[in-house]
Design a protein around this motif. Sequence first.
Motif, PDB file in Angstrom:
ATOM      1  N   THR A   1      -3.907  17.237  13.556  1.00 42.99           N
ATOM      2  CA  THR A   1      -4.173  16.341  12.436  1.00 42.99           C
ATOM      3  C   THR A   1      -3.148  15.218  12.399  1.00 42.99           C
ATOM      4  O   THR A   1      -3.491  14.045  12.233  1.00 42.99           O
ATOM      5  CB  THR A   1      -4.144  17.123  11.110  1.00 42.99           C
ATOM      6  N   LEU A   2      -1.896  15.567  12.584  1.00 44.58           N
ATOM      7  CA  LEU A   2      -0.826  14.578  12.570  1.00 44.58           C
ATOM      8  C   LEU A   2      -0.965  13.596  13.734  1.00 44.58           C
ATOM      9  O   LEU A   2      -0.788  12.391  13.572  1.00 44.58           O
ATOM     10  CB  LEU A   2       0.528  15.276  12.615  1.00 44.58           C
ATOM     11  N   PHE A   3      -1.317  14.105  14.918  1.00 43.00           N
ATOM     12  CA  PHE A   3      -1.518  13.235  16.081  1.00 43.00           C
ATOM     13  C   PHE A   3      -2.640  12.231  15.815  1.00 43.00           C
ATOM     14  O   PHE A   3      -2.502  11.036  16.075  1.00 43.00           O
ATOM     15  CB  PHE A   3      -1.846  14.067  17.327  1.00 43.00           C
TER      16      PHE A   3
ATOM     17  N   MET B   1       3.451  17.610   1.845  1.00 40.55           N
ATOM     18  CA  MET B   1       3.229  17.214   3.241  1.00 40.55           C
ATOM     19  C   MET B   1       2.265  18.166   3.951  1.00 40.55           C
ATOM     20  O   MET B   1       1.378  17.722   4.685  1.00 40.55           O
ATOM     21  CB  MET B   1       4.564  17.125   3.984  1.00 40.55           C
ATOM     22  N   VAL B   2       2.416  19.469   3.735  1.00 40.03           N
ATOM     23  CA  VAL B   2       1.510  20.435   4.358  1.00 40.03           C
ATOM     24  C   VAL B   2       0.100  20.250   3.816  1.00 40.03           C
ATOM     25  O   VAL B   2      -0.880  20.202   4.563  1.00 40.03           O
ATOM     26  CB  VAL B   2       2.011  21.881   4.151  1.00 40.03           C
ATOM     27  N   TYR B   3      -0.034  20.102   2.482  1.00 41.39           N
ATOM     28  CA  TYR B   3      -1.348  19.907   1.877  1.00 41.39           C
ATOM     29  C   TYR B   3      -2.014  18.633   2.408  1.00 41.39           C
ATOM     30  O   TYR B   3      -3.221  18.581   2.586  1.00 41.39           O
ATOM     31  CB  TYR B   3      -1.214  19.841   0.353  1.00 41.39           C
ATOM     32  N   CYS B   4      -1.216  17.618   2.670  1.00 39.75           N
ATOM     33  CA  CYS B   4      -1.744  16.335   3.133  1.00 39.75           C
ATOM     34  C   CYS B   4      -2.008  16.302   4.632  1.00 39.75           C
ATOM     35  O   CYS B   4      -2.369  15.255   5.175  1.00 39.75           O
ATOM     36  CB  CYS B   4      -0.789  15.210   2.744  1.00 39.75           C
ATOM     37  N   GLY B   5      -1.817  17.416   5.333  1.00 40.28           N
ATOM     38  CA  GLY B   5      -2.185  17.484   6.733  1.00 40.28           C
ATOM     39  C   GLY B   5      -1.047  17.411   7.719  1.00 40.28           C
ATOM     40  O   GLY B   5      -1.263  17.483   8.927  1.00 40.28           O
TER      41      GLY B   5
ATOM     42  N   VAL C   1      -6.705  14.526   5.366  1.00 43.43           N
ATOM     43  CA  VAL C   1      -7.412  15.660   4.770  1.00 43.43           C
ATOM     44  C   VAL C   1      -8.714  15.163   4.159  1.00 43.43           C
ATOM     45  O   VAL C   1      -8.703  14.263   3.324  1.00 43.43           O
ATOM     46  CB  VAL C   1      -6.543  16.323   3.679  1.00 43.43           C
ATOM     47  N   PRO C   2      -9.844  15.728   4.567  1.00 41.12           N
ATOM     48  CA  PRO C   2     -11.103  15.302   3.946  1.00 41.12           C
ATOM     49  C   PRO C   2     -11.134  15.695   2.477  1.00 41.12           C
ATOM     50  O   PRO C   2     -10.582  16.718   2.094  1.00 41.12           O
ATOM     51  CB  PRO C   2     -12.174  16.054   4.742  1.00 41.12           C
ATOM     52  N   PRO C   3     -11.752  14.867   1.635  1.00 35.35           N
ATOM     53  CA  PRO C   3     -11.812  15.200   0.211  1.00 35.35           C
ATOM     54  C   PRO C   3     -12.634  16.456  -0.027  1.00 35.35           C
ATOM     55  O   PRO C   3     -13.587  16.733   0.687  1.00 35.35           O
ATOM     56  CB  PRO C   3     -12.483  13.982  -0.412  1.00 35.35           C
ATOM     57  N   ASN C   4     -12.235  17.212  -1.015  1.00 34.87           N
ATOM     58  CA  ASN C   4     -12.946  18.419  -1.405  1.00 34.87           C
ATOM     59  C   ASN C   4     -13.553  18.172  -2.783  1.00 34.87           C
ATOM     60  O   ASN C   4     -12.840  18.150  -3.775  1.00 34.87           O
ATOM     61  CB  ASN C   4     -11.990  19.609  -1.445  1.00 34.87           C
ATOM     62  N   PRO C   5     -14.883  17.967  -2.855  1.00 35.15           N
ATOM     63  CA  PRO C   5     -15.507  17.641  -4.144  1.00 35.15           C
ATOM     64  C   PRO C   5     -15.335  18.731  -5.195  1.00 35.15           C
ATOM     65  O   PRO C   5     -15.427  18.466  -6.383  1.00 35.15           O
ATOM     66  CB  PRO C   5     -16.976  17.446  -3.807  1.00 35.15           C
TER      67      PRO C   5
ATOM     68  N   GLY D   1       0.770  -1.226   0.000  1.00 32.32           N
ATOM     69  CA  GLY D   1       0.000   0.000   0.000  1.00 32.32           C
ATOM     70  C   GLY D   1       0.800   1.274   0.000  1.00 32.32           C
ATOM     71  O   GLY D   1       2.019   1.269  -0.083  1.00 32.32           O
ATOM     72  N   TYR D   2       0.061   2.359   0.096  1.00 36.02           N
ATOM     73  CA  TYR D   2       0.631   3.693   0.097  1.00 36.02           C
ATOM     74  C   TYR D   2      -0.278   4.587   0.924  1.00 36.02           C
ATOM     75  O   TYR D   2      -1.465   4.334   1.085  1.00 36.02           O
ATOM     76  CB  TYR D   2       0.762   4.233  -1.330  1.00 36.02           C
ATOM     77  N   GLU D   3       0.282   5.665   1.467  1.00 41.72           N
ATOM     78  CA  GLU D   3      -0.523   6.578   2.269  1.00 41.72           C
ATOM     79  C   GLU D   3      -0.898   7.835   1.497  1.00 41.72           C
ATOM     80  O   GLU D   3      -2.013   8.283   1.555  1.00 41.72           O
ATOM     81  CB  GLU D   3       0.217   6.975   3.544  1.00 41.72           C
ATOM     82  N   ARG D   4       0.026   8.410   0.795  1.00 44.57           N
ATOM     83  CA  ARG D   4      -0.243   9.670   0.106  1.00 44.57           C
ATOM     84  C   ARG D   4      -0.458   9.417  -1.378  1.00 44.57           C
ATOM     85  O   ARG D   4      -0.075   8.391  -1.915  1.00 44.57           O
ATOM     86  CB  ARG D   4       0.920  10.651   0.306  1.00 44.57           C
TER      87      ARG D   4
END
Length: 117
Positions: free
Chosen positions: A91-93, A81-85, A62-66, A7-10
Motif C-alpha cells: 500500500t505504501l509503495f 498511520m497504520v489505519y491510513c495504510g 485506504v478505500p472509504p468504508n461507507p 493541501g493535506y494528505e491525511r
Amino acid sequence: MARVLVGYERGDSVGHYRRLLPVAEALAARGHQVTFFLRNPYDCRAQITKNPFPFIPTPDLVPPNPAEREPKRMGSYSDIMVYCGFGRLETLFTATLAWRTLFDQLRRISSSATIAR
C-alpha cells in the motif's frame, strides 16, 4: 502572481481544509493562483461550493468504508498511520508511486510554492 498548491494528505474530515482555506483566500486576494490538493473532495463539497478553488484529488491509501459514519478514535500517531495504510508495504509503495507521479506532472506545470499540512 505565483501559482500555489495548498493541501493535506491525511484527515478524515474537513478540518484540515477549513484551516487552510483562510490561507488560500488570502493568497488569492493578493492575486495568486491557488489550487488545493484534496484527499476527499466529497467530504469538502459544501466548502468547495462556497469557495470554488480548483483542486486535485490526492492518492488515497485506504478505500472509504461507507459503513463507517464517524472517524475512528486513535490513541496515537502510529495508530493513525497504520489505519491510513502506512502499515502495509504494498500500500505504501503504491501511494509513494502515485505521489511521485503527481508531483512529476505538477513540476511540468511549474508551481511557485507548495503549502502542505
